[in-house]
Design a protein around this motif. Structure first.
Motif, PDB file in Angstrom:
ATOM      1  N   SER A  78       3.225  -7.596   3.752  1.00 34.02           N
ATOM      2  CA  SER A  78       3.824  -6.295   4.035  1.00 34.02           C
ATOM      3  C   SER A  78       5.325  -6.481   4.262  1.00 34.02           C
ATOM      4  O   SER A  78       5.760  -7.463   4.872  1.00 34.02           O
ATOM      5  CB  SER A  78       3.179  -5.694   5.282  1.00 34.02           C
TER       6      SER A  78
ATOM      7  N   PRO B 254      -1.517  -3.163  -8.366  1.00 37.33           N
ATOM      8  CA  PRO B 254      -2.679  -2.968  -7.486  1.00 37.33           C
ATOM      9  C   PRO B 254      -3.838  -3.852  -7.946  1.00 37.33           C
ATOM     10  O   PRO B 254      -4.241  -3.783  -9.106  1.00 37.33           O
ATOM     11  CB  PRO B 254      -3.020  -1.492  -7.654  1.00 37.33           C
TER      12      PRO B 254
ATOM     13  N   ARG C 231       0.894  -1.401  -2.206  1.00 33.24           N
ATOM     14  CA  ARG C 231       1.579  -0.236  -2.754  1.00 33.24           C
ATOM     15  C   ARG C 231       2.934   0.038  -2.084  1.00 33.24           C
ATOM     16  O   ARG C 231       3.655   0.937  -2.493  1.00 33.24           O
ATOM     17  CB  ARG C 231       0.679   0.995  -2.676  1.00 33.24           C
ATOM     18  N   GLU C 232       3.285  -0.733  -1.052  1.00 29.98           N
ATOM     19  CA  GLU C 232       4.619  -0.599  -0.464  1.00 29.98           C
ATOM     20  C   GLU C 232       5.647  -0.899  -1.558  1.00 29.98           C
ATOM     21  O   GLU C 232       5.456  -1.835  -2.345  1.00 29.98           O
ATOM     22  CB  GLU C 232       4.810  -1.593   0.689  1.00 29.98           C
TER      23      GLU C 232
ATOM     24  N   ASP D   9      -4.770  -2.374   0.256  1.00 33.34           N
ATOM     25  CA  ASP D   9      -4.342  -1.404  -0.758  1.00 33.34           C
ATOM     26  C   ASP D   9      -3.020  -0.752  -0.363  1.00 33.34           C
ATOM     27  O   ASP D   9      -2.140  -0.562  -1.194  1.00 33.34           O
ATOM     28  CB  ASP D   9      -5.398  -0.315  -0.968  1.00 33.34           C
ATOM     29  N   ARG D  10      -2.878  -0.392   0.898  1.00 29.52           N
ATOM     30  CA  ARG D  10      -1.617   0.217   1.371  1.00 29.52           C
ATOM     31  C   ARG D  10      -0.463  -0.780   1.267  1.00 29.52           C
ATOM     32  O   ARG D  10       0.632  -0.430   0.837  1.00 29.52           O
ATOM     33  CB  ARG D  10      -1.755   0.712   2.812  1.00 29.52           C
ATOM     34  N   ILE D  11      -0.707  -2.024   1.667  1.00 28.94           N
ATOM     35  CA  ILE D  11       0.354  -3.033   1.627  1.00 28.94           C
ATOM     36  C   ILE D  11       0.821  -3.276   0.205  1.00 28.94           C
ATOM     37  O   ILE D  11       2.018  -3.304  -0.073  1.00 28.94           O
ATOM     38  CB  ILE D  11      -0.118  -4.358   2.284  1.00 28.94           C
TER      39      ILE D  11
ATOM     40  N   ASP E  97     -10.996  -4.818   5.197  1.00 24.83           N
ATOM     41  CA  ASP E  97      -9.588  -5.099   4.885  1.00 24.83           C
ATOM     42  C   ASP E  97      -9.075  -4.312   3.685  1.00 24.83           C
ATOM     43  O   ASP E  97      -7.866  -4.192   3.495  1.00 24.83           O
ATOM     44  CB  ASP E  97      -9.399  -6.594   4.571  1.00 24.83           C
ATOM     45  N   THR E  98      -9.965  -3.792   2.864  1.00 25.21           N
ATOM     46  CA  THR E  98      -9.583  -3.212   1.575  1.00 25.21           C
ATOM     47  C   THR E  98      -8.545  -2.102   1.688  1.00 25.21           C
ATOM     48  O   THR E  98      -7.529  -2.140   0.991  1.00 25.21           O
ATOM     49  CB  THR E  98     -10.836  -2.709   0.823  1.00 25.21           C
ATOM     50  N   ALA E  99      -8.764  -1.122   2.530  1.00 25.73           N
ATOM     51  CA  ALA E  99      -7.835   0.012   2.624  1.00 25.73           C
ATOM     52  C   ALA E  99      -6.450  -0.448   3.069  1.00 25.73           C
ATOM     53  O   ALA E  99      -5.436  -0.003   2.513  1.00 25.73           O
ATOM     54  CB  ALA E  99      -8.380   1.076   3.574  1.00 25.73           C
ATOM     55  N   LEU E 100      -6.376  -1.344   4.039  1.00 26.63           N
ATOM     56  CA  LEU E 100      -5.087  -1.825   4.523  1.00 26.63           C
ATOM     57  C   LEU E 100      -4.376  -2.635   3.439  1.00 26.63           C
ATOM     58  O   LEU E 100      -3.174  -2.455   3.202  1.00 26.63           O
ATOM     59  CB  LEU E 100      -5.264  -2.664   5.786  1.00 26.63           C
TER      60      LEU E 100
END
Length: 160
Positions: free
Chosen positions: A79, A39, A29-30, A25-27, A20-23
């Motif tokens: 998100s 973060p 940073r939206e 991280d992306r959320i 789950d970490t990468a997803l």
């Protein structure tokens, strides 16, 4: 919080995994999320918020275990594309029910930025009520300035 799984009306809250970490991280940073969330340094103490098999954010809780002040706190990010659909209140309500029924808390708190009207409306739908403004409560990670927070709480019998 390993292997925790809680089902709401539409959301599933489950323990996060390394996948789950990468997803997440992306959320976080939206732009709409980063406005309020720095973060994180990791997601191990969070639960993934899942809808139809897709991770859409994360929710976390903390517990004060001193018997004289026992309560739990909740925090959440979703998100941007999933906001405004009732999923935030569903996630908060699902975790709140568990904290009350399974962990024995009689009082829950949540402390959004005082300027985060969207989050405040969402938390009111679950039954949280404003307690007061906490002046210069959190440091804005984008500006470095101290900003106000709104302390909200909910007693077990007020959960909607």
């Amino acid at each position: 919080m390993s292997d925790l799984e809680l089902r709401g009306e539409r959301v599933l809250l489950r323990s996060t995994t390394p996948a789950d970490t990468a997803l997440l991280d992306r959320i976080v940073r939206e732009p709409e999320v980063a406005l309020w969330w720095p973060p994180p340094q990791g997601y191990a103490r969070m639960l993934a918020v899942v809808v139809d098999g897709e991770v859409i954010g994360a929710i976390q809780f903390s517990e004060e275990t001193d018997p004289e002040f026992r309560h739990a706190g909740i925090d959440l990010f979703l998100s941007a594309r999933w906001q405004g659909q009732g999923l935030g209140p569903d996630a908060v309500r699902t975790l709140a029910r568990w904290l009350i029924a399974e962990r024995g808390h009689h009082r829950l708190v949540i402390d959004p930025a005082a300027a985060n009207a969207h989050a405040i409306r969402s938390y009111r739908k679950v039954g949280f009520a404003p307690v007061g403004i906490m002046r210069a409560y959190w440091r804005n990670h984008r500006t470095g300035e101290w900003e106000d927070g709104l302390l909200m709480d909910l007693l077990a019998g007020e959960l909607t």
